[in-house]
Design a protein around this motif. Structure first.
Motif, PDB file in Angstrom:
ATOM      1  N   ALA A  20     -58.583 -20.151 -45.201  1.00 53.95           N
ATOM      2  CA  ALA A  20     -59.508 -19.048 -44.922  1.00 53.95           C
ATOM      3  C   ALA A  20     -59.472 -18.664 -43.448  1.00 53.95           C
ATOM      4  CB  ALA A  20     -60.927 -19.447 -45.338  1.00 53.95           C
ATOM      5  N   SER A  21     -59.327 -19.647 -42.576  1.00 57.70           N
ATOM      6  CA  SER A  21     -59.294 -19.343 -41.141  1.00 57.70           C
ATOM      7  C   SER A  21     -58.021 -18.609 -40.764  1.00 57.70           C
ATOM      8  CB  SER A  21     -59.438 -20.625 -40.320  1.00 57.70           C
ATOM      9  OG  SER A  21     -58.362 -21.515 -40.565  1.00 57.70           O
ATOM     10  N   ALA A  32     -51.127 -11.943 -34.936  1.00 60.23           N
ATOM     11  CA  ALA A  32     -51.018 -13.064 -35.871  1.00 60.23           C
ATOM     12  C   ALA A  32     -50.418 -12.602 -37.196  1.00 60.23           C
ATOM     13  CB  ALA A  32     -52.388 -13.695 -36.097  1.00 60.23           C
ATOM     14  N   PHE A  33     -50.847 -11.434 -37.665  1.00 57.71           N
ATOM     15  CA  PHE A  33     -50.305 -10.910 -38.914  1.00 57.71           C
ATOM     16  C   PHE A  33     -48.807 -10.655 -38.789  1.00 57.71           C
ATOM     17  CE2 PHE A  33     -49.118  -7.283 -41.578  1.00 57.71           C
ATOM     18  CZ  PHE A  33     -49.429  -7.791 -42.834  1.00 57.71           C
ATOM     19  N   ASP A  34     -48.388 -10.045 -37.690  1.00 63.85           N
ATOM     20  CA  ASP A  34     -46.960  -9.772 -37.504  1.00 63.85           C
ATOM     21  C   ASP A  34     -46.138 -11.053 -37.384  1.00 63.85           C
ATOM     22  OD1 ASP A  34     -46.951  -7.054 -37.776  1.00 63.85           O
ATOM     23  OD2 ASP A  34     -46.870  -6.597 -35.645  1.00 63.85           O
ATOM     24  N   ALA A  35     -46.744 -12.125 -36.874  1.00 65.35           N
ATOM     25  CA  ALA A  35     -46.023 -13.402 -36.823  1.00 65.35           C
ATOM     26  C   ALA A  35     -45.705 -13.897 -38.234  1.00 65.35           C
ATOM     27  CB  ALA A  35     -46.851 -14.435 -36.064  1.00 65.35           C
ATOM     28  N   LEU A  36     -46.655 -13.721 -39.168  1.00 62.21           N
ATOM     29  CA  LEU A  36     -46.378 -14.085 -40.562  1.00 62.21           C
ATOM     30  C   LEU A  36     -45.238 -13.246 -41.125  1.00 62.21           C
ATOM     31  CD1 LEU A  36     -47.038 -15.418 -43.328  1.00 62.21           C
ATOM     32  CD2 LEU A  36     -48.637 -13.515 -43.700  1.00 62.21           C
ATOM     33  N   ALA A  56     -48.165 -14.581 -30.787  1.00 55.58           N
ATOM     34  CA  ALA A  56     -48.566 -15.354 -31.963  1.00 55.58           C
ATOM     35  C   ALA A  56     -47.350 -16.046 -32.578  1.00 55.58           C
ATOM     36  CB  ALA A  56     -49.223 -14.454 -32.995  1.00 55.58           C
ATOM     37  N   VAL A  57     -47.612 -17.222 -33.151  1.00 53.39           N
ATOM     38  CA  VAL A  57     -46.556 -18.017 -33.785  1.00 53.39           C
ATOM     39  C   VAL A  57     -47.023 -18.420 -35.180  1.00 53.39           C
ATOM     40  CG1 VAL A  57     -45.239 -20.160 -33.699  1.00 53.39           C
ATOM     41  CG2 VAL A  57     -45.679 -18.894 -31.599  1.00 53.39           C
ATOM     42  N   ASP A  90     -48.761 -23.465 -39.883  1.00 50.17           N
ATOM     43  CA  ASP A  90     -49.395 -23.279 -38.577  1.00 50.17           C
ATOM     44  C   ASP A  90     -49.417 -21.801 -38.241  1.00 50.17           C
ATOM     45  OD1 ASP A  90     -50.531 -24.111 -36.047  1.00 50.17           O
ATOM     46  OD2 ASP A  90     -48.606 -23.625 -35.156  1.00 50.17           O
ATOM     47  N   LEU A  91     -50.509 -21.369 -37.642  1.00 55.98           N
ATOM     48  CA  LEU A  91     -50.640 -19.993 -37.178  1.00 55.98           C
ATOM     49  C   LEU A  91     -51.574 -20.007 -35.982  1.00 55.98           C
ATOM     50  CD1 LEU A  91     -50.135 -16.899 -37.686  1.00 55.98           C
ATOM     51  CD2 LEU A  91     -52.295 -16.936 -38.954  1.00 55.98           C
TER      52      LEU A  91
END
Length: 247
Positions: free
Chosen positions: A187-188, A199-203, A16-17, A31-32
């Motif tokens: 929201a997405s 995805a959460f860890d990318a943030l 994830a980025v 971007d995610l």
């Protein structure tokens, strides 16, 4: 400031980025996405001020020497024995520092499940270096090794089981967004972070990278500079999330 967080996996499907724009204390998640291959990672890093990668940047120096000696058939008679004797083969000096500051050992890049991902990371870092980038495994350039779970623990925002439980992840995300408000998310994007720990860890990797770029992570101790340049060094936040995002 633009910082990119990469939750790297051995294969693109689980990679994830996240790309965060930071204007003072205001952050926007531009971007995610999941499923990033090497080309997508290189593209995401373009123009970023900092790129934080959740993966070991190297292997323990003692492990490299041990494997090299074994391959050459010249294992010394004083080869390490026992759990304590072999610990330097399993953990880097930065891992020891993480344990000292958080009370938890990271996964070992040489003996746990990280090896294949670290191989991919090594190829990526080499690709950036071949393109003329300054790649310092100790984190002095654009690229820095980060550890989302340890960052959350230091920030006091870690919820048990957030990696495997969407409800725990949603609670952790709410705590992060409250501590770092305002972060502009859609929201997405929120749905993706609740659904996917990657995805959460990318943030979180991107937030830790902002902290590093703002000088709010613990520096490499002077006497460990040479070993950190070879093994890699995890940038651990110095202070709470709200503090490191004040600029």
């Amino acid at each position: 400031m633009i910082c990119v967080g990469i939750d790297l996996a051995a294969e693109p499907a689980a990679t994830a980025v996240a790309r965060l724009d930071a204007d003072g204390t205001t952050l926007r998640l531009r971007d995610l996405h999941l499923g990033a291959d090497d080309d997508a990672i290189v593209a995401a890093a373009a123009g970023a001020d900092g790129v934080g990668i959740d993966c070991a940047f190297g292997w323990p120096a003692a492990f490299v020497e041990f494997v090299s000696a074994h391959a050459a058939g010249r294992m010394p008679e004083t080869a390490p024995t026992g759990k304590d004797g072999r610990r330097p083969l399993a953990y880097r000096r930065t891992d020891v520092e993480v344990q000292r500051r958080t009370g938890r050992w990271p996964l070992s890049v040489s003996t746990d499940r990280l090896g294949l991902t670290a191989m991919r990371c090594a190829v990526l870092l080499d690709r950036f270096a071949r393109a003329g980038e300054h790649v310092d495994r100790a984190g002095s350039g654009r690229f820095v090794e980060v550890y989302p779970a340890a960052s959350l623990r230091i920030w006091g925002l870690l919820e048990p089981r957030y990696k495997v439980d969407p409800d725990a992840r949603a609670a952790t995300l709410d705590r992060v967004l409250a501590a770092a408000a305002p972060i502009g998310t859609t929201a997405s994007q929120r749905e993706l972070m609740v659904r996917s720990a990657d995805a959460f860890d990318a943030l979180i990797a991107a937030l830790a990278t902002i902290a590093h770029r703002r000088g709010r992570t613990h520096p490499v101790p002077g006497h460990l500079g040479e070993i950190a340049a070879a093994e890699g060094w995890i940038a651990l936040p110095d202070g709470g999330l709200a503090e490191v995002l004040r600029g």
